[in-house]
Design a protein around this motif. Structure first.
Motif, PDB file in Angstrom:
ATOM      1  N   ALA A  45     -99.605 -71.561 -22.859  1.00  0.00           N
ATOM      2  CA  ALA A  45     -98.474 -72.262 -23.465  1.00  0.00           C
ATOM      3  C   ALA A  45     -98.962 -73.526 -24.157  1.00  0.00           C
ATOM      4  CB  ALA A  45     -97.442 -72.620 -22.392  1.00  0.00           C
ATOM      5  N   PHE A  46     -98.310 -73.880 -25.277  1.00  0.00           N
ATOM      6  CA  PHE A  46     -98.632 -75.125 -25.963  1.00  0.00           C
ATOM      7  C   PHE A  46     -97.375 -75.672 -26.616  1.00  0.00           C
ATOM      8  CE2 PHE A  46     -99.516 -71.702 -28.899  1.00  0.00           C
ATOM      9  CZ  PHE A  46     -99.173 -72.150 -30.161  1.00  0.00           C
ATOM     10  N   GLY A  47     -97.347 -76.986 -26.833  1.00  0.00           N
ATOM     11  CA  GLY A  47     -96.164 -77.648 -27.379  1.00  0.00           C
ATOM     12  C   GLY A  47     -96.538 -78.707 -28.380  1.00  0.00           C
ATOM     13  N   PRO A  48     -96.710 -78.323 -29.645  1.00  0.00           N
ATOM     14  CA  PRO A  48     -97.080 -79.299 -30.675  1.00  0.00           C
ATOM     15  C   PRO A  48     -96.051 -80.416 -30.811  1.00  0.00           C
ATOM     16  CG  PRO A  48     -97.182 -77.056 -31.504  1.00  0.00           C
ATOM     17  CD  PRO A  48     -96.539 -76.988 -30.168  1.00  0.00           C
ATOM     18  N   GLN A  49     -96.528 -81.585 -31.152  1.00  0.00           N
ATOM     19  CA  GLN A  49     -95.651 -82.724 -31.416  1.00  0.00           C
ATOM     20  C   GLN A  49     -95.139 -82.610 -32.841  1.00  0.00           C
ATOM     21  OE1 GLN A  49     -95.087 -84.877 -28.826  1.00  0.00           O
ATOM     22  NE2 GLN A  49     -96.359 -83.424 -27.728  1.00  0.00           N
ATOM     23  N   GLY A  50     -93.930 -83.013 -33.088  1.00  0.00           N
ATOM     24  CA  GLY A  50     -93.384 -82.995 -34.448  1.00  0.00           C
ATOM     25  C   GLY A  50     -92.733 -81.677 -34.799  1.00  0.00           C
ATOM     26  N   ARG A  51     -92.584 -81.430 -36.106  1.00  0.00           N
ATOM     27  CA  ARG A  51     -91.856 -80.253 -36.605  1.00  0.00           C
ATOM     28  C   ARG A  51     -92.791 -79.220 -37.234  1.00  0.00           C
ATOM     29  NH1 ARG A  51     -86.611 -80.238 -35.932  1.00  0.00           N
ATOM     30  NH2 ARG A  51     -85.562 -80.656 -37.850  1.00  0.00           N
ATOM     31  N   GLY A  76    -102.751 -81.613 -29.878  1.00  0.00           N
ATOM     32  CA  GLY A  76    -101.492 -82.300 -30.120  1.00  0.00           C
ATOM     33  C   GLY A  76    -100.691 -81.701 -31.262  1.00  0.00           C
ATOM     34  N   SER A  77    -101.388 -81.064 -32.220  1.00  0.00           N
ATOM     35  CA  SER A  77    -100.705 -80.481 -33.372  1.00  0.00           C
ATOM     36  C   SER A  77    -100.501 -78.973 -33.250  1.00  0.00           C
ATOM     37  CB  SER A  77    -101.482 -80.791 -34.649  1.00  0.00           C
ATOM     38  OG  SER A  77    -102.797 -80.286 -34.540  1.00  0.00           O
ATOM     39  N   GLY A  78    -101.065 -78.368 -32.198  1.00  0.00           N
ATOM     40  CA  GLY A  78    -100.895 -76.927 -32.040  1.00  0.00           C
ATOM     41  C   GLY A  78    -101.953 -76.305 -31.168  1.00  0.00           C
ATOM     42  N   LEU A  79    -102.842 -75.539 -31.799  1.00  0.00           N
ATOM     43  CA  LEU A  79    -103.807 -74.757 -31.048  1.00  0.00           C
ATOM     44  C   LEU A  79    -105.079 -74.577 -31.855  1.00  0.00           C
ATOM     45  CD1 LEU A  79    -104.025 -72.772 -28.495  1.00  0.00           C
ATOM     46  CD2 LEU A  79    -103.618 -71.009 -30.195  1.00  0.00           C
ATOM     47  N   ALA A  80    -106.216 -74.640 -31.175  1.00  0.00           N
ATOM     48  CA  ALA A  80    -107.504 -74.328 -31.784  1.00  0.00           C
ATOM     49  C   ALA A  80    -108.072 -73.114 -31.067  1.00  0.00           C
ATOM     50  CB  ALA A  80    -108.456 -75.510 -31.673  1.00  0.00           C
ATOM     51  N   VAL A  81    -108.494 -72.114 -31.832  1.00  0.00           N
ATOM     52  CA  VAL A  81    -109.112 -70.922 -31.277  1.00  0.00           C
ATOM     53  C   VAL A  81    -110.604 -71.045 -31.519  1.00  0.00           C
ATOM     54  CG1 VAL A  81    -109.259 -68.410 -31.375  1.00  0.00           C
ATOM     55  CG2 VAL A  81    -107.047 -69.549 -31.698  1.00  0.00           C
ATOM     56  N   ARG A  83     -90.494 -76.255 -38.178  1.00  0.00           N
ATOM     57  CA  ARG A  83     -90.153 -76.002 -39.580  1.00  0.00           C
ATOM     58  C   ARG A  83     -91.289 -75.341 -40.358  1.00  0.00           C
ATOM     59  NH1 ARG A  83     -85.100 -75.976 -38.990  1.00  0.00           N
ATOM     60  NH2 ARG A  83     -84.095 -77.945 -38.603  1.00  0.00           N
ATOM     61  N   VAL A  84     -92.531 -75.646 -39.993  1.00  0.00           N
ATOM     62  CA  VAL A  84     -93.685 -75.147 -40.738  1.00  0.00           C
ATOM     63  C   VAL A  84     -94.774 -74.743 -39.757  1.00  0.00           C
ATOM     64  CG1 VAL A  84     -95.520 -75.762 -42.381  1.00  0.00           C
ATOM     65  CG2 VAL A  84     -93.200 -76.633 -42.725  1.00  0.00           C
ATOM     66  N   VAL A  85     -95.424 -73.610 -40.055  1.00  0.00           N
ATOM     67  CA  VAL A  85     -96.603 -73.179 -39.300  1.00  0.00           C
ATOM     68  C   VAL A  85     -97.746 -73.087 -40.298  1.00  0.00           C
ATOM     69  CG1 VAL A  85     -97.644 -71.374 -37.896  1.00  0.00           C
ATOM     70  CG2 VAL A  85     -95.197 -71.857 -37.669  1.00  0.00           C
TER      71      VAL A  85
END
Length: 135
Positions: free
Chosen positions: A28-34, A76-81, A100-102
């Motif tokens: 699970a991950f939870g990016p900050q922002g939109r 913090g912004s998402g995920l790194a693989v 809003r954006v991926v």
């Protein structure tokens, strides 16, 4: 005693379905922002990132298929693989509709931008990770 017959359509479907990959559980991950940023370190030998945007409480990712110890690092912004050029894993990624954006970044390729937002529909993108598909 013989096994009981399925009582619901879902039970019947699950009884016929092939066994699921017994790999590691989703991360699970939870990016900050939109906005969500998904970064893959390398173009892979083979593999696909299946990205689903749906109404769920949190984002998650799971490496499946021919995994070779690829690391899934929450940022913090998402995920790194942390994959390698020789990786052959597939990735199942679920993103909540509230983002809003991926952005998907594969090695040094330009970002792929996917618009999101509140929706009652589920959206699916299959993003190839191998070099021949990214040209």
């Amino acid at each position: 005693a013989s096994p009981r017959a399925p009582r619901t359509l879902a039970e019947a479907r699950d009884a016929k379905a092939p066994a699921r990959d017994a790999g590691p559980p989703p991360v699970a991950f939870g990016p900050q922002g939109r906005e969500v940023l998904l970064v893959f370190d390398h173009v892979q030998e083979r593999g696909v990132a299946s990205l689903v945007i749906r109404n769920v409480p949190e984002a998650s990712v799971r490496a499946t298929g021919a995994t070779r110890g690829e690391k899934l690092v929450v940022t913090g912004s998402g995920l790194a693989v942390r994959n390698e050029r020789t990786s052959r894993a597939d990735y199942s990624i679920v993103i909540p509709t509230r983002y809003r954006v991926v952005r998907v970044r594969i090695a040094k390729q330009p970002d792929r931008v996917i618009g999101g937002g509140p929706s009652k529909r589920e959206w699916l993108w299959s993003i190839p990770l191998n070099a021949s598909a990214l040209r």
